[in-house]
Write a protein that holds these residues in place. Structure first.
Motif, mmCIF file in Angstrom:
data_model
loop_
_atom_site.group_PDB
_atom_site.id
_atom_site.type_symbol
_atom_site.label_atom_id
_atom_site.label_comp_id
_atom_site.label_asym_id
_atom_site.label_seq_id
_atom_site.Cartn_x
_atom_site.Cartn_y
_atom_site.Cartn_z
ATOM 1 N N PHE A 44 0.833 -1.210 0.000
ATOM 2 C CA PHE A 44 0.000 0.000 0.000
ATOM 3 C C PHE A 44 0.861 1.251 0.000
ATOM 4 O O PHE A 44 0.630 2.187 -0.778
ATOM 5 C CB PHE A 44 -0.926 0.002 1.215
ATOM 6 C CG PHE A 44 -1.636 1.314 1.435
ATOM 7 C CD1 PHE A 44 -2.773 1.629 0.719
ATOM 8 C CD2 PHE A 44 -1.148 2.238 2.349
ATOM 9 C CE1 PHE A 44 -3.423 2.852 0.904
ATOM 10 C CE2 PHE A 44 -1.778 3.457 2.544
ATOM 11 C CZ PHE A 44 -2.931 3.760 1.816
ATOM 12 N N TYR A 45 1.876 1.284 0.864
ATOM 13 C CA TYR A 45 2.686 2.498 0.984
ATOM 14 C C TYR A 45 3.618 2.690 -0.212
ATOM 15 O O TYR A 45 3.879 3.828 -0.614
ATOM 16 C CB TYR A 45 3.448 2.504 2.305
ATOM 17 C CG TYR A 45 2.568 2.935 3.455
ATOM 18 C CD1 TYR A 45 2.204 4.267 3.603
ATOM 19 C CD2 TYR A 45 2.072 2.024 4.368
ATOM 20 C CE1 TYR A 45 1.386 4.682 4.629
ATOM 21 C CE2 TYR A 45 1.239 2.419 5.406
ATOM 22 C CZ TYR A 45 0.902 3.749 5.530
ATOM 23 O OH TYR A 45 0.072 4.161 6.543
ATOM 24 N N VAL A 46 4.117 1.618 -0.779
ATOM 25 C CA VAL A 46 4.894 1.765 -2.016
ATOM 26 C C VAL A 46 3.994 2.339 -3.113
ATOM 27 O O VAL A 46 4.407 3.218 -3.884
ATOM 28 C CB VAL A 46 5.508 0.423 -2.442
ATOM 29 C CG1 VAL A 46 6.122 0.533 -3.841
ATOM 30 C CG2 VAL A 46 6.576 -0.018 -1.439
ATOM 31 N N GLY A 47 2.751 1.865 -3.176
ATOM 32 C CA GLY A 47 1.804 2.420 -4.136
ATOM 33 C C GLY A 47 1.522 3.886 -3.868
ATOM 34 O O GLY A 47 1.370 4.686 -4.807
ATOM 35 N N LEU A 48 1.453 4.261 -2.589
ATOM 36 C CA LEU A 48 1.238 5.664 -2.232
ATOM 37 C C LEU A 48 2.390 6.537 -2.717
ATOM 38 O O LEU A 48 2.178 7.630 -3.264
ATOM 39 C CB LEU A 48 1.076 5.789 -0.715
ATOM 40 C CG LEU A 48 0.836 7.192 -0.161
ATOM 41 C CD1 LEU A 48 -0.512 7.737 -0.619
ATOM 42 C CD2 LEU A 48 0.903 7.184 1.363
ATOM 43 N N ILE A 49 3.604 6.056 -2.540
ATOM 44 C CA ILE A 49 4.781 6.794 -3.023
ATOM 45 C C ILE A 49 4.672 7.052 -4.523
ATOM 46 O O ILE A 49 5.003 8.139 -5.013
ATOM 47 C CB ILE A 49 6.066 6.008 -2.703
ATOM 48 C CG1 ILE A 49 6.308 5.969 -1.196
ATOM 49 C CG2 ILE A 49 7.278 6.614 -3.422
ATOM 50 C CD1 ILE A 49 7.354 4.958 -0.770
ATOM 51 N N ASP A 50 4.174 6.077 -5.250
ATOM 52 C CA ASP A 50 4.093 6.196 -6.709
ATOM 53 C C ASP A 50 3.069 7.237 -7.159
ATOM 54 O O ASP A 50 3.066 7.622 -8.334
ATOM 55 C CB ASP A 50 3.767 4.836 -7.327
ATOM 56 C CG ASP A 50 4.916 3.852 -7.201
ATOM 57 O OD1 ASP A 50 6.059 4.296 -6.952
ATOM 58 O OD2 ASP A 50 4.676 2.630 -7.335
ATOM 59 N N THR A 51 2.185 7.685 -6.256
ATOM 60 C CA THR A 51 1.193 8.711 -6.614
ATOM 61 C C THR A 51 1.710 10.120 -6.390
ATOM 62 O O THR A 51 1.056 11.081 -6.808
ATOM 63 C CB THR A 51 -0.102 8.529 -5.797
ATOM 64 O OG1 THR A 51 0.145 8.866 -4.415
ATOM 65 C CG2 THR A 51 -0.642 7.124 -5.901
ATOM 66 N N LEU A 52 2.849 10.268 -5.721
ATOM 67 C CA LEU A 52 3.348 11.595 -5.371
ATOM 68 C C LEU A 52 4.013 12.259 -6.572
ATOM 69 O O LEU A 52 4.497 11.596 -7.490
ATOM 70 C CB LEU A 52 4.338 11.491 -4.212
ATOM 71 C CG LEU A 52 3.770 10.885 -2.915
ATOM 72 C CD1 LEU A 52 4.865 10.768 -1.868
ATOM 73 C CD2 LEU A 52 2.596 11.691 -2.394
#
Length: 306
Positions: free
Chosen positions: A243-251
């Motif tokens: 989830f958090y790796v995916g969140l990083i990819d949205t920044l």
């Protein structure tokens, strides 16, 4: 229900300015103020700050002149927490609600020990891409505040209700998390990865958003933090990591986390809260943490040259 009418913030970094801007424009800037030592007050009042190009009409004052607020927000770095608590002791009232936006897994515990924990709520700030260079803050994603209390805590529920009402009134994106301790440890895992890798790779989020050694090393550092959490009784899992790796990819690729900003400014970073904590807990718990050991050495060597 009683509502929060006045807000004080200690810390004029990215998060302090971001949330000061979001809250102040709704409750009125006359009901929001920043607190700092005398030297910072003079410097701030001579320069000011902007948020996305807009001049922020913030007030800043010394602790000795500050009134007791309904809500106090700690928005310093971990390296500045002790001095911030010293300021807070001079003006926080017995009923002041307190939240901490600091990275790591220990700030609420430290604040409760020094100021009393009766009104300390648990908070995690995540998903924002705020970057502050000099007096200027820019962001495209305001992120989300995750707020809550440990399971079974009834005494502080009225404070939590007041905080949620304020955030709703100010259009601050937030989530009331029923398992806030899990969220705090999971966010720490995120920071152990992205903050440290962007610093050592000397780049913004783009350096870890594409496949390659930097992204692999980031995920390795996060996985070690996950193992520390599990050994500490907090169920942070591979699902959280994904989830958090995916969140990083949205920044925003050109955005950067706080440690990269520290590196650019040649400031000491929060490495003790990240790799330093992983290494210490790893040794205590018998968990191998080679990725964080190497990151810790590399960052400390770099900072020794500042």
């Amino acid at each position: 229900m009683k509502t929060i009418g006045s807000v004080a913030i200690i810390g004029t970094g990215a998060l302090g300015i971001l949330y000061g801007h979001l809250i102040g424009r709704r409750i009125g800037y006359e009901n929001l103020f920043f607190v700092a030592d005398a030297a910072r007050v003079r410097r701030f009042n001579s320069v000011g700050v902007t948020c996305n190009g807009e001049k922020c009409p913030f007030r800043m004052m010394e602790a000795k002149d500050a009134p007791a607020p309904d809500l106090l927000i700690f928005a310093t770095k971990a390296t500045g927490l002790e001095s911030a608590i010293g300021l807070a002791k001079q003006f926080a009232g017995p009923d002041t609600i307190i939240i901490s936006l600091l990275n790591g897994i220990t700030s609420e515990e430290i604040i409760s020990e020094k100021l009393g924990g009766r009104h300390v709520l648990y908070t995690v700030a995540q998903g924002m891409d705020a970057t502050k260079i000099g007096p200027d803050l820019k962001y495209s994603h305001p992120g989300t505040l995750c707020v809550g209390l440990p399971a079974g805590d009834q005494e502080r529920l009225p404070d939590l209700e007041m905080l949620c009402e304020l955030l709703t009134r100010c259009d601050v994106p937030f989530e009331r998390d029923p398992d806030i301790l899990h969220r705090i440890w999971a966010k720490w895992m995120l920071n152990v990865g992205v903050n440290q890798l962007c610093m050592v790779e000397e780049g913004g989020y783009a350096v870890v958003q594409k496949p390659g050694p930097a992204r692999d090393r980031m995920i390795g550092a996060m996985r070690e933090a996950m193992q520390i959490a599990l050994k500490s009784g907090v169920a942070v899992t591979e699902k959280d990591l994904s989830f958090y790796v995916g969140l990083i990819d949205t920044l925003a690729p050109e955005g950067m986390p706080s440690m990269r900003q520290d590196g650019l400014a040649h400031r000491l970073s929060e490495v003790e809260s990240f790799a330093g904590t992983v290494v210490k807990k790893g040794h205590d718990l018998g968990v191998p943490v080679p990725v964080n050991e190497s990151l810790y050495r590399e960052i400390r060597e770099r900072e020794a040259g500042y």
